[in-house]
Design a protein around this motif. Structure first.
Motif, short mmCIF file in Angstrom:
data_model
loop_
_atom_site.label_atom_id
_atom_site.label_comp_id
_atom_site.label_asym_id
_atom_site.label_seq_id
_atom_site.Cartn_x
_atom_site.Cartn_y
_atom_site.Cartn_z
N THR A 247 -53.10 16.86 6.50
CA THR A 247 -53.90 17.44 7.57
C THR A 247 -55.12 18.19 7.03
OG1 THR A 247 -51.95 17.66 8.97
CG2 THR A 247 -53.84 19.05 9.51
N GLU A 248 -54.95 18.94 5.97
CA GLU A 248 -56.06 19.74 5.45
C GLU A 248 -57.21 18.83 4.99
OE1 GLU A 248 -56.65 23.69 2.62
OE2 GLU A 248 -54.80 22.51 2.51
N ALA A 249 -56.87 17.72 4.38
CA ALA A 249 -57.90 16.77 3.95
C ALA A 249 -58.59 16.14 5.16
CB ALA A 249 -57.28 15.68 3.08
N ARG A 250 -57.84 15.92 6.23
CA ARG A 250 -58.43 15.36 7.44
C ARG A 250 -59.47 16.31 8.02
NH1 ARG A 250 -56.46 11.02 9.75
NH2 ARG A 250 -54.45 11.30 8.72
N VAL A 251 -59.16 17.61 7.97
CA VAL A 251 -60.12 18.60 8.45
C VAL A 251 -61.34 18.65 7.54
CG1 VAL A 251 -60.49 21.05 9.01
CG2 VAL A 251 -58.30 19.95 9.55
N ASP A 252 -61.11 18.57 6.23
CA ASP A 252 -62.24 18.53 5.28
C ASP A 252 -63.17 17.37 5.60
OD1 ASP A 252 -61.30 20.70 3.82
OD2 ASP A 252 -60.22 19.46 2.37
N LEU A 253 -62.60 16.20 5.88
CA LEU A 253 -63.41 15.02 6.18
C LEU A 253 -64.16 15.22 7.49
CD1 LEU A 253 -64.30 12.21 5.38
CD2 LEU A 253 -62.21 11.30 6.43
N ALA A 254 -63.52 15.86 8.45
CA ALA A 254 -64.19 16.15 9.72
C ALA A 254 -65.39 17.07 9.50
CB ALA A 254 -63.21 16.78 10.70
N ASP A 271 -58.81 15.97 16.31
CA ASP A 271 -57.76 15.80 17.31
C ASP A 271 -56.48 15.28 16.68
OD1 ASP A 271 -59.27 16.73 19.40
OD2 ASP A 271 -59.88 14.76 20.13
N ARG A 272 -56.63 14.37 15.72
CA ARG A 272 -55.44 13.85 15.05
C ARG A 272 -54.80 14.92 14.18
NH1 ARG A 272 -54.85 8.25 11.54
NH2 ARG A 272 -52.62 8.42 11.21
N ALA A 273 -55.64 15.72 13.52
CA ALA A 273 -55.10 16.80 12.69
C ALA A 273 -54.33 17.79 13.54
CB ALA A 273 -56.24 17.51 11.96
N LEU A 274 -54.85 18.09 14.72
CA LEU A 274 -54.20 19.08 15.59
C LEU A 274 -52.94 18.53 16.24
CD1 LEU A 274 -57.43 20.64 17.03
CD2 LEU A 274 -55.66 21.87 15.77
N GLU A 275 -52.80 17.21 16.31
CA GLU A 275 -51.53 16.64 16.75
C GLU A 275 -50.42 16.99 15.77
OE1 GLU A 275 -52.02 12.46 17.11
OE2 GLU A 275 -53.40 12.56 18.81
N LYS A 276 -50.77 16.99 14.49
CA LYS A 276 -49.79 17.30 13.45
C LYS A 276 -49.61 18.82 13.27
CE LYS A 276 -49.21 12.99 12.06
NZ LYS A 276 -47.91 12.28 12.18
N ALA A 277 -50.70 19.56 13.44
CA ALA A 277 -50.66 21.01 13.20
C ALA A 277 -51.46 21.71 14.30
CB ALA A 277 -51.24 21.33 11.82
N PRO A 278 -50.86 21.88 15.48
CA PRO A 278 -51.61 22.41 16.63
C PRO A 278 -52.10 23.84 16.45
CG PRO A 278 -49.25 22.19 17.12
CD PRO A 278 -49.49 21.50 15.83
N ASP A 279 -51.57 24.57 15.49
CA ASP A 279 -52.00 25.95 15.26
C ASP A 279 -52.96 26.08 14.09
OD1 ASP A 279 -50.38 26.87 17.36
OD2 ASP A 279 -48.63 26.97 16.03
N ASP A 280 -53.55 24.98 13.65
CA ASP A 280 -54.49 25.01 12.53
C ASP A 280 -55.82 25.58 13.02
OD1 ASP A 280 -56.42 24.43 10.56
OD2 ASP A 280 -55.32 22.67 9.88
#
Length: 327
Positions: A247-254, A271-280
């Motif tokens: 997830t963290e890498a997905r946010v970095d790419l975003a 949106d996909r990252a938040l599906e996995k970690a809604p409190d990120d």
């Protein structure tokens, strides 16, 4: 695992060891159990059965076999070593440290016991003890880059970055294809501000260990810092192919997509990252920014307002970006 003296014909215990060495965990366990049924008070069999069970991820069950081995032979160093590792895997760091200390006392020439003990001491935040322990592991195995690389970890954690870098160069002088040393060297060089050299070291680590996602993420961060965004995006994309749950890498790419004025691509990733970690909260902040870039102002304000009121590490930044009435 212990290897008993091989005699002809081979016993079930000896055949179990052979299967174990080949990586056939199920076959080894089956043979160890047969051997144990024939000789239920053999501490070698008990220890080996515990070890193969631990390798299968059943640590609580493994503990019971190690304890049985030690009931029969309280000074069996390898059983204390294995028991310590199993206890640590179950979250009992203090218990693990106690067992590994005992193993090191019983087998003071065993570098593995000191190396494993250092790992647990580091996890427990007992840095001075960890450094002393790894220094001993290095003394016992001077030609092995692994304990030297681990020693550098705790030296860096104690704030002596320059010394840690020198230790890593020593490890690489022993084996210049030891990927963990290149990875740690790259990360330390980046922290010290030598981004170009850090990228070179991390690239070397990636070549040697292409499946190591931590290396790819550190490399991507260093490339971003150098302004080499396309290369950073390529590393993160490959990382996510290898580990879609990163997830963290997905946010970095975003974040990179946002910087390149690609808010739609960024939003899809967030949106996909938040599906996995809604409190990120980091993902939420950048989701608000992506929505704003797409002209979806009302949705963006709702996201940023909620984050501003959450009291998280990103609250102040969200507050700055929110509508004036929430400032």
């Amino acid at each position: 695992m212990e290897d008993p003296t091989m005699n002809a014909p081979a016993t079930e215990l000896e055949l179990g060891v052979l299967r174990h060495l080949r990586g056939d965990l199920e076959g080894a366990e089956e043979l160890y159990r047969v051997a144990l049924a024939a000789e239920p008070e053999n501490p070698v069999t008990l220890n080996n059965l515990g070890f193969v069970i631990a390798q299968s991820g059943r640590f609580a069950e493994a503990v019971t076999w190690y304890e049985r081995a030690l009931d029969l032979d309280a000074d069996r160093a390898v059983a204390h070593l294995n028991l310590g590792n199993a206890r640590a895997a179950l979250g009992d760091l203090d218990g693990g440290i106690e067992e590994l200390r005992r193993s090191a006392e019983l087998a003071p020439d065993n570098a593995t016991a000191f190396d494993n003990l250092g790992q647990l001491l580091l996890l427990a935040g007992r840095y001075a003890e960890a450094e002393t322990t790894w220094t001993e592991a290095v003394r016992l195995a001077p030609g092995d880059p692994a304990p030297r690389t681990a020693w550098a970890t705790v030296v860096a954690a104690r704030g002596r970055l320059g010394e840690a870098v020198e230790i890593l160069y020593q490890a690489l002088a022993l084996d210049d294809e030891y990927a963990p040393a290149w990875a740690q060297l790259g990360a330390l060089l980046v922290v010290r501000g030598d981004l170009a050299s850090g990228c070179d070291a991390l690239s070397r680590a990636k070549t040697l260990a292409p499946a190591d996602t931590d290396v790819r993420r550190h490399l991507a961060v260093a490339l971003m810092s150098l302004g080499r965004r396309d290369e950073a995006a390529a590393e993160l994309t490959e990382l996510l192919r290898v580990d879609p749950a990163a997830t963290e890498a997905r946010v970095d790419l975003a974040v990179l997509h946002l910087a390149a004025d690609r808010p739609s691509a960024a939003l899809a990733l967030l949106d996909r990252a938040l599906e996995k970690a809604p409190d990120d909260d980091r993902a939420l902040l950048h989701r608000g920014l992506a929505l704003r870039e797409l002209g979806r102002t009302s949705e963006a304000d709702d996201v940023l307002r909620a984050l501003a009121e959450s009291g998280s590490a990103y609250s102040s930044r969200a507050s700055e970006l929110s509508e004036p009435d929430v400032r």
